[in-house]
Write a protein that holds these residues in place. Sequence first.
Motif, mmCIF file in Angstrom:
data_model
loop_
_atom_site.group_PDB
_atom_site.id
_atom_site.type_symbol
_atom_site.label_atom_id
_atom_site.label_comp_id
_atom_site.label_asym_id
_atom_site.label_seq_id
_atom_site.Cartn_x
_atom_site.Cartn_y
_atom_site.Cartn_z
ATOM 1 N N PHE A 178 0.210 2.025 4.980
ATOM 2 C CA PHE A 178 1.640 2.068 4.662
ATOM 3 C C PHE A 178 2.008 0.968 3.672
ATOM 4 C CE2 PHE A 178 5.851 0.273 5.613
ATOM 5 C CZ PHE A 178 6.652 1.327 5.203
ATOM 6 N N GLY A 179 1.564 -0.257 3.967
ATOM 7 C CA GLY A 179 1.911 -1.378 3.102
ATOM 8 C C GLY A 179 1.336 -1.249 1.706
ATOM 9 N N GLY A 180 0.071 -0.848 1.611
ATOM 10 C CA GLY A 180 -0.568 -0.749 0.304
ATOM 11 C C GLY A 180 0.023 0.345 -0.567
ATOM 12 N N LEU A 181 0.283 1.508 0.028
ATOM 13 C CA LEU A 181 0.859 2.603 -0.761
ATOM 14 C C LEU A 181 2.293 2.294 -1.170
ATOM 15 C CD1 LEU A 181 -0.555 5.771 1.051
ATOM 16 C CD2 LEU A 181 -1.368 4.658 -1.039
ATOM 17 N N MET A 182 3.048 1.612 -0.294
ATOM 18 C CA MET A 182 4.413 1.230 -0.661
ATOM 19 C C MET A 182 4.389 0.202 -1.795
ATOM 20 S SD MET A 182 7.473 -0.246 1.758
ATOM 21 C CE MET A 182 9.082 -0.623 1.052
ATOM 22 N N THR A 183 3.445 -0.742 -1.738
ATOM 23 C CA THR A 183 3.311 -1.719 -2.822
ATOM 24 C C THR A 183 3.018 -1.021 -4.144
ATOM 25 O OG1 THR A 183 2.411 -3.310 -1.229
ATOM 26 C CG2 THR A 183 2.141 -3.818 -3.557
ATOM 27 N N ALA A 184 2.068 -0.086 -4.136
ATOM 28 C CA ALA A 184 1.712 0.637 -5.359
ATOM 29 C C ALA A 184 2.889 1.456 -5.878
ATOM 30 C CB ALA A 184 0.503 1.537 -5.097
ATOM 31 N N PHE A 185 3.614 2.114 -4.966
ATOM 32 C CA PHE A 185 4.763 2.920 -5.382
ATOM 33 C C PHE A 185 5.850 2.041 -5.994
ATOM 34 C CE2 PHE A 185 8.999 4.597 -4.387
ATOM 35 C CZ PHE A 185 8.951 5.822 -5.025
ATOM 36 N N ASP A 186 6.156 0.914 -5.348
ATOM 37 C CA ASP A 186 7.208 0.034 -5.870
ATOM 38 C C ASP A 186 6.801 -0.571 -7.210
ATOM 39 O OD1 ASP A 186 8.754 0.612 -3.706
ATOM 40 O OD2 ASP A 186 8.529 -1.319 -2.708
ATOM 41 N N LEU A 187 5.521 -0.893 -7.348
ATOM 42 C CA LEU A 187 5.042 -1.423 -8.625
ATOM 43 C C LEU A 187 5.190 -0.388 -9.730
ATOM 44 C CD1 LEU A 187 3.597 -3.547 -10.323
ATOM 45 C CD2 LEU A 187 1.425 -2.714 -9.406
#
Length: 230
Positions: free
Chosen positions: A108-117
């Motif tokens: 969850f954290g990694g995909l959200m980071t990539a999406f926000d980036l």
Amino acid sequence: MNQPDRVNAIAPEHRGPPPGLLAIVFTVLFNAGLSFVITFSAGHAHFPAPWESAETITAYFRDHSQAALMCAFLQFGSAIPLGLFTAAIVSRLQFLGVRAAGPFLALFGGLMTAFDLALSALVLWVMAYPGIAHDASVLRALYYVVFAVGGVGYSVPLGLLMAGVSVSAGLTKLLPRWIAGLGLLLAVFGETSWLSLVFPRLLFLIPLTRFPGFVWLIAAGFALPKRRPA
């Protein structure tokens, strides 16, 4: 052939992209984009800070739209290897036998980071588009979207990624103690950076999570074993 050699010969190996190499590609692309808008030389224009005036913010994007465009291009590209890193390292944790909630927290954290980036890079691309910088009110609104999504929107979920991997791999001794400990420390910084939304003095927690986070991603990506321990 001795006993350890026989065990390693038959132990299955995780198949998937190498997370360490993906972490390096992400780090290189992200910082290459950053190099277009950040300078440590006196007298040179730099990406404006959120406390600077609307005139300063508008003037920067009006006069340096090409630099902002290159930053957006490279940082959008960096979101792809970050997402792939997340999928690869979570897959490897599950392959190594981790059945707790940690890998899903990291996913969850990694995909959200990539999406926000990726989102912040696309909004930055809009800001660099010809004519946008001449509308000060629109440009300033977009600037704060970029700063929020690419700032706290990056550091908080990145903290979840590091916490999920560090706890899961640390408790099962799949990562060296220093990597798990660093990941937990950076995760605390990342989650605490959320408070900077109401306490601007805590903005320093965002780069304190981001830049040491590059080191952790690379170290964890290479240190996590490919084979199940005997």
